[in-house]
Design a protein around this motif. Structure first.
Motif, PDB file in Angstrom:
ATOM      1  N   PRO A   1      36.816  26.997  40.117  1.00 53.58           N
ATOM      2  CA  PRO A   1      35.409  26.967  40.550  1.00 53.58           C
ATOM      3  C   PRO A   1      34.616  28.195  40.109  1.00 53.58           C
ATOM      4  O   PRO A   1      33.416  28.094  39.842  1.00 53.58           O
ATOM      5  CB  PRO A   1      35.517  26.897  42.080  1.00 53.58           C
ATOM      6  CG  PRO A   1      36.861  26.271  42.335  1.00 53.58           C
ATOM      7  CD  PRO A   1      37.750  26.807  41.249  1.00 53.58           C
TER       8      PRO A   1
ATOM      9  N   THR B   1      33.574  27.642  36.570  1.00 57.57           N
ATOM     10  CA  THR B   1      32.472  26.669  36.564  1.00 57.57           C
ATOM     11  C   THR B   1      31.158  27.344  36.917  1.00 57.57           C
ATOM     12  O   THR B   1      30.119  27.088  36.281  1.00 57.57           O
ATOM     13  CB  THR B   1      32.764  25.529  37.554  1.00 57.57           C
ATOM     14  OG1 THR B   1      33.975  24.866  37.158  1.00 57.57           O
ATOM     15  CG2 THR B   1      31.631  24.529  37.581  1.00 57.57           C
ATOM     16  N   SER B   2      31.169  28.215  37.911  1.00 57.87           N
ATOM     17  CA  SER B   2      29.956  28.933  38.305  1.00 57.87           C
ATOM     18  C   SER B   2      29.456  29.817  37.171  1.00 57.87           C
ATOM     19  O   SER B   2      28.242  29.900  36.919  1.00 57.87           O
ATOM     20  CB  SER B   2      30.223  29.792  39.551  1.00 57.87           C
ATOM     21  OG  SER B   2      30.553  28.990  40.660  1.00 57.87           O
TER      22      SER B   2
ATOM     23  N   GLU C   1      27.778  27.660  34.599  1.00 55.12           N
ATOM     24  CA  GLU C   1      26.473  27.162  35.040  1.00 55.12           C
ATOM     25  C   GLU C   1      25.410  28.255  35.041  1.00 55.12           C
ATOM     26  O   GLU C   1      24.216  27.961  35.075  1.00 55.12           O
ATOM     27  CB  GLU C   1      26.606  26.564  36.441  1.00 55.12           C
ATOM     28  CG  GLU C   1      27.429  25.279  36.466  1.00 55.12           C
ATOM     29  CD  GLU C   1      27.731  24.813  37.879  1.00 55.12           C
ATOM     30  OE1 GLU C   1      27.506  25.628  38.822  1.00 55.12           O
ATOM     31  OE2 GLU C   1      28.177  23.674  38.059  1.00 55.12           O
TER      32      GLU C   1
ATOM     33  N   TRP D   1      33.343  29.246  28.425  1.00 49.27           N
ATOM     34  CA  TRP D   1      34.210  28.198  27.882  1.00 49.27           C
ATOM     35  C   TRP D   1      35.420  28.790  27.175  1.00 49.27           C
ATOM     36  O   TRP D   1      36.495  28.174  27.178  1.00 49.27           O
ATOM     37  CB  TRP D   1      33.400  27.276  26.977  1.00 49.27           C
ATOM     38  CG  TRP D   1      32.353  26.567  27.773  1.00 49.27           C
ATOM     39  CD1 TRP D   1      31.047  26.933  27.931  1.00 49.27           C
ATOM     40  CD2 TRP D   1      32.550  25.420  28.603  1.00 49.27           C
ATOM     41  NE1 TRP D   1      30.404  26.075  28.797  1.00 49.27           N
ATOM     42  CE2 TRP D   1      31.306  25.129  29.222  1.00 49.27           C
ATOM     43  CE3 TRP D   1      33.644  24.598  28.871  1.00 49.27           C
ATOM     44  CZ2 TRP D   1      31.129  24.054  30.094  1.00 49.27           C
ATOM     45  CZ3 TRP D   1      33.469  23.535  29.739  1.00 49.27           C
ATOM     46  CH2 TRP D   1      32.229  23.277  30.344  1.00 49.27           C
TER      47      TRP D   1
ATOM     48  N   ALA E   1      37.532  29.371  30.019  1.00 48.16           N
ATOM     49  CA  ALA E   1      38.095  28.086  30.448  1.00 48.16           C
ATOM     50  C   ALA E   1      39.261  27.664  29.550  1.00 48.16           C
ATOM     51  O   ALA E   1      40.239  27.072  30.036  1.00 48.16           O
ATOM     52  CB  ALA E   1      37.001  27.014  30.440  1.00 48.16           C
TER      53      ALA E   1
END
Length: 346
Positions: free
Chosen positions: A128, A131-132, A135, A144, A147
C-alpha cells in the motif's frame, strides 16, 4: 626458462608499475559513493536532522521530470535513512501526503524488507505504501521501479511482473532503474536465466538514447553471469560485446564524472574477469576518485579496500606485459592490448 620468465616479469613490473599510475588519483583521494553537488547538501542537512533540503531536492526532480536523478537521489536518501531516519520521520509528520516523502519512505521500507529473514511477509505489507507513492504523481516512473523490486522479493509471477513493467515503461520508456529491476527479475538467480538476461539487455541497449545508461544493461547481464555461475555457458564473444558497448558508453562521458561512476566500476569488474587488463586500467583512469559500493560489495565487506587493491593488481598485470625497453612516444601503455581492441579502435 621458467626462472628467466619469472625474473623478466618481476623486472617489467618494477619498471612499469609506477608510470602506469599516471592518471590515477592517490589512494587517499578516492571516495566511496561520493554524492554529487546537489545531493551532498541534502545529506549533510539530514545528518543534522533537517529534512527541508532533501524535500526541496526531490520536489525539484519531480517538477522537472528528472526521473533518473530522482531515482538515484531517492535510493541514496533511503540508504542514509536506514541508519538515521529522524529527519524522514519529521518530514512525514509535517506532510503525510507529500509524494516525495512517500517515495523515499517506500524505497526505505522495501530495503528494510529485503534485509529481513521474513522478507516476503514484510514486503507484502509495504504494497500500500508503494501504491501511495505511485499515486503521488502519476507521471513518475520511480515508484514503479520500486514496485518491480518489490515484486521480485514477493515471488510475483511473470504475468503480473509484465503488467508492472508495462506501467513503468509507459511513463519512461528508457528509464535505467526500471530496466535494471527487470534485468534482476530475469536473472538466473531469480526467475529467469542468463540467456533471458542477455536477450532482454541487448535489444534494450540497442534502442536506448545516445548516452543512456541503458546501454550498460548487457554488461550488467555479463556481471550476473560471471558472478552467479551455473547454467548454460554464455559465449565469450557475447561477454566481450557487452564490455565493448559499455566502453563506448563510458567514452561518451568526461573522465572523473560522478554520473557514470557505477557503470564504470561495474565495467571494470567485468573487464578484470575477462582478463582485459589494459581496458580495465583505462576505465580505472576514467573512474578517477569515484569508487562505488556496487559491485565491490558483492565480493568484499570492504568495497573501497577491494577497489584500491584491484587498481594495484590491474597495474601489475599491465606492467608485466610491457617490454623492459621504453616503448617510445608512439606507444602508450594503454595501446598494447595483446588480443582484443577497444570498440573505439575499430
Amino acid at each position: 626458462m621458467a626462472l628467466l620468465r619469472a625474473f623478466l616479469r618481476t623486472a617489467r613490473m618494477a619498471r612499469n608499475t609506477s608510470r602506469l599510475a599516471v592518471g590515477l588519483p592517490a589512494d587517499d583521494e578516492v571516495l566511496l559513493d561520493a554524492p554529487d553537488d546537489r545531493l551532498g547538501p541534502a545529506l549533510v542537512a539530514a545528518g543534522r536532522g533537517e529534512y527541508a533540503p532533501a524535500a526541496k531536492l526531490m520536489a525539484t526532480t519531480r517538477e522537472s521530470a528528472e526521473w533518473e536523478n530522482r531515482d538515484r537521489y531517492a535510493m541514496r536518501l533511503a540508504t542514509f535513512a536506514r541508519s538515521r531516519d529522524e529527519w524522514l520521520r519529521e518530514w512525514q509528520a509535517a506532510d503525510p501526503h507529500d509524494p516525495d516523502a512517500l517515495l523515499v519512505r517506500a524505497e526505505l521500507a522495501v530495503r528494510r524488507g529485503w534485509e529481513s529473514p521474513a522478507r516476503v511477509e514484510l514486503l507484502r505489507e509495504v504494497g500500500p505504501l508503494i501504491t501511495s507513492a505511485a499515486e503521488g504523481d502519476p507521471r513518475d516512473p520511480v515508484p514503479w521501479r520500486i514496485a518491480l523490486d518489490h515484486a521480485r522479493g514477493t515471488n510475483v509471477g511473470h504475468t503480473e511482473f509484465e503488467q508492472l513493467w508495462g506501467e513503468a515503461v509507459r511513463r519512461s520508456p528508457h528509464h535505467y532503474g526500471c530496466h535494471v529491476a527487470a534485468l534482476q527479475y530475469l536473472s538466473a538467480a531469480w526467475y529467469g536465466s542468463h540467456r533471458e538476461c542477455f536477450d532482454f539487455a541487448e535489444p534494450a541497449a540497442q534502442d536506448a538514447l545516445p548516452g543512456s545508461l541503458v546501454q550498460a544493461l548487457p554488461v550488467r547481464a555479463a556481471f550476473a553471469y560471471l558472478t552467479e555461475g551455473g547454467g548454460p555457458a554464455v559465449p565469450r564473444e557475447r561477454l566481450d560485446a557487452a564490455a565493448d558497448l559499455a566502453i563506448a558508453l563510458s567514452a561518451a562521458y568526461a573522465a572523473a564524472d560522478p554520473w557514470p561512476a557505477e557503470v564504470r566500476n561495474l565495467l571494470t569488474y567485468v573487464l578484470v574477469r575477462l582478463e582485459r587488463w589494459e581496458d580495465a586500467l583505462e576505465q580505472l583512469r576514467m573512474i578517477g576518485p569515484y569508487a562505488t559500493s556496487f559491485p565491490w560489495d558483492r565480493v568484499s565487506d570492504d568495497p573501497l579496500g577491494q577497489f584500491l587493491e584491484l587498481r594495484d593488481g590491474v597495474r601489475l598485470e599491465v606492467a608485466s606485459g610491457l617490454p623492459l625497453r621504453d616503448p617510445g612516444p608512439d606507444r602508450h601503455p594503454g595501446n598494447g592490448r595483446g588480443g582484443r581492441a577497444r570498440s573505439g579502435d575499430h
